[in-house]
Design a protein around this motif. Structure first.
Motif, PDB file in Angstrom:
ATOM      1  N   ASP A  37       0.807  -1.218   0.000  1.00 27.85           N
ATOM      2  CA  ASP A  37       0.000   0.000   0.000  1.00 27.85           C
ATOM      3  C   ASP A  37       0.841   1.269   0.000  1.00 27.85           C
ATOM      4  OD1 ASP A  37      -2.281  -1.574   0.041  1.00 27.85           O
ATOM      5  OD2 ASP A  37      -2.548  -1.396   2.218  1.00 27.85           O
ATOM      6  N   VAL A  38       1.967   1.243   0.701  1.00 29.16           N
ATOM      7  CA  VAL A  38       2.755   2.472   0.833  1.00 29.16           C
ATOM      8  C   VAL A  38       3.872   2.599  -0.200  1.00 29.16           C
ATOM      9  CG1 VAL A  38       2.270   2.652   3.299  1.00 29.16           C
ATOM     10  CG2 VAL A  38       4.406   1.606   2.553  1.00 29.16           C
ATOM     11  N   LEU A  39       4.238   1.525  -0.864  1.00 29.74           N
ATOM     12  CA  LEU A  39       5.354   1.562  -1.817  1.00 29.74           C
ATOM     13  C   LEU A  39       5.197   2.635  -2.892  1.00 29.74           C
ATOM     14  CD1 LEU A  39       8.056   0.161  -2.083  1.00 29.74           C
ATOM     15  CD2 LEU A  39       6.987  -1.523  -3.557  1.00 29.74           C
ATOM     16  N   PRO A  40       3.989   2.861  -3.411  1.00 31.39           N
ATOM     17  CA  PRO A  40       3.865   3.935  -4.404  1.00 31.39           C
ATOM     18  C   PRO A  40       4.168   5.329  -3.843  1.00 31.39           C
ATOM     19  CG  PRO A  40       1.978   2.465  -4.520  1.00 31.39           C
ATOM     20  CD  PRO A  40       2.751   2.092  -3.287  1.00 31.39           C
ATOM     21  N   CYS A  41       4.182   5.452  -2.526  1.00 31.27           N
ATOM     22  CA  CYS A  41       4.419   6.746  -1.892  1.00 31.27           C
ATOM     23  C   CYS A  41       5.858   6.932  -1.427  1.00 31.27           C
ATOM     24  CB  CYS A  41       3.488   6.908  -0.686  1.00 31.27           C
ATOM     25  SG  CYS A  41       1.741   6.839  -1.095  1.00 31.27           S
ATOM     26  N   SER A  78      15.572   6.548  -0.917  1.00 31.40           N
ATOM     27  CA  SER A  78      16.022   5.199  -0.563  1.00 31.40           C
ATOM     28  C   SER A  78      14.960   4.400   0.171  1.00 31.40           C
ATOM     29  CB  SER A  78      17.273   5.289   0.303  1.00 31.40           C
ATOM     30  OG  SER A  78      16.954   5.940   1.524  1.00 31.40           O
ATOM     31  N   GLY A  79      13.883   5.029   0.573  1.00 32.79           N
ATOM     32  CA  GLY A  79      12.829   4.319   1.277  1.00 32.79           C
ATOM     33  C   GLY A  79      12.660   4.764   2.707  1.00 32.79           C
ATOM     34  N   ASP A  80      13.532   5.646   3.177  1.00 35.22           N
ATOM     35  CA  ASP A  80      13.393   6.087   4.553  1.00 35.22           C
ATOM     36  C   ASP A  80      12.565   7.366   4.680  1.00 35.22           C
ATOM     37  OD1 ASP A  80      15.329   7.589   3.332  1.00 35.22           O
ATOM     38  OD2 ASP A  80      16.773   7.470   4.953  1.00 35.22           O
ATOM     39  N   VAL A  81      12.133   7.920   3.562  1.00 36.94           N
ATOM     40  CA  VAL A  81      11.241   9.075   3.562  1.00 36.94           C
ATOM     41  C   VAL A  81      10.036   8.712   2.718  1.00 36.94           C
ATOM     42  CG1 VAL A  81      10.951  11.491   2.921  1.00 36.94           C
ATOM     43  CG2 VAL A  81      13.146  10.707   3.813  1.00 36.94           C
ATOM     44  N   LEU A  82       8.863   8.854   3.316  1.00 32.09           N
ATOM     45  CA  LEU A  82       7.634   8.518   2.622  1.00 32.09           C
ATOM     46  C   LEU A  82       6.776   9.758   2.454  1.00 32.09           C
ATOM     47  CD1 LEU A  82       6.804   5.282   4.616  1.00 32.09           C
ATOM     48  CD2 LEU A  82       7.961   5.450   2.436  1.00 32.09           C
ATOM     49  N   ASP A  83       5.937   9.750   1.440  1.00 27.87           N
ATOM     50  CA  ASP A  83       5.007  10.849   1.234  1.00 27.87           C
ATOM     51  C   ASP A  83       3.952  10.835   2.326  1.00 27.87           C
ATOM     52  OD1 ASP A  83       6.415  11.473  -1.064  1.00 27.87           O
ATOM     53  OD2 ASP A  83       5.057  10.345  -2.370  1.00 27.87           O
ATOM     54  N   ALA A  84       3.271  11.945   2.481  1.00 28.33           N
ATOM     55  CA  ALA A  84       2.270  12.102   3.535  1.00 28.33           C
ATOM     56  C   ALA A  84       1.142  11.075   3.438  1.00 28.33           C
ATOM     57  CB  ALA A  84       1.703  13.514   3.509  1.00 28.33           C
ATOM     58  N   CYS A  85       0.904  10.529   2.266  1.00 21.50           N
ATOM     59  CA  CYS A  85      -0.189   9.558   2.109  1.00 21.50           C
ATOM     60  C   CYS A  85       0.024   8.303   2.938  1.00 21.50           C
ATOM     61  CB  CYS A  85      -0.392   9.206   0.640  1.00 21.50           C
ATOM     62  SG  CYS A  85       1.000   8.340  -0.112  1.00 21.50           S
TER      63      CYS A  85
END
Length: 122
Positions: free
Chosen positions: A64-68, A72-79
């Protein structure tokens, strides 16, 4: 990119790469002859998956969160904030339960040692 190349570049076994595909985390296409091929960004995607797994996220949440994910993967979008807050709350609950269990076991051990029933065998 072939599965063996992706495996060597990321340090992730081909079996695990296929599992990521089954879970909808990584995509491939079939080349002539039916061999799996991955896009050039596949190593980045695999590293992001590994980062999120290391953070304790289950594959269904990662899907669910991968598109966001960016970088490198340690910062994600607000979604992703809802997923992350839910997971962190679950971890806090597990830690509290483990602490309660640990305290109960320590009390039993202490009472047993005080009663002289402790044999001294480790």
């Amino acid at each position: 990119m072939k599965i063996g190349d992706l495996s060597r570049e990321t340090g992730v076994s081909p079996r695990l790469l296929r599992y990521y595909e089954e879970q909808g985390l990584l995509s491939s296409y079939r080349a002539e002859g039916g061999h799996r091929r991955y896009a050039q960004d596949a190593p980045i995607v695999v590293r992001r998956i590994r980062t999120l797994l290391a953070a304790g996220l289950p594959t269904k949440v990662i899907r669910d969160v991968l598109p966001c994910v960016s970088g490198s993967g340690d910062v994600l979008d607000a979604c992703t904030l809802g997923h992350l807050r839910t997971r962190l709350g679950g971890l806090d609950d597990q830690i509290a339960e483990l602490q309660t269990t640990r305290e109960a076991l320590a009390a039993i051990l202490s009472a047993t040692e005080r009663a002289g029933d402790y044999v001294g065998v480790a």
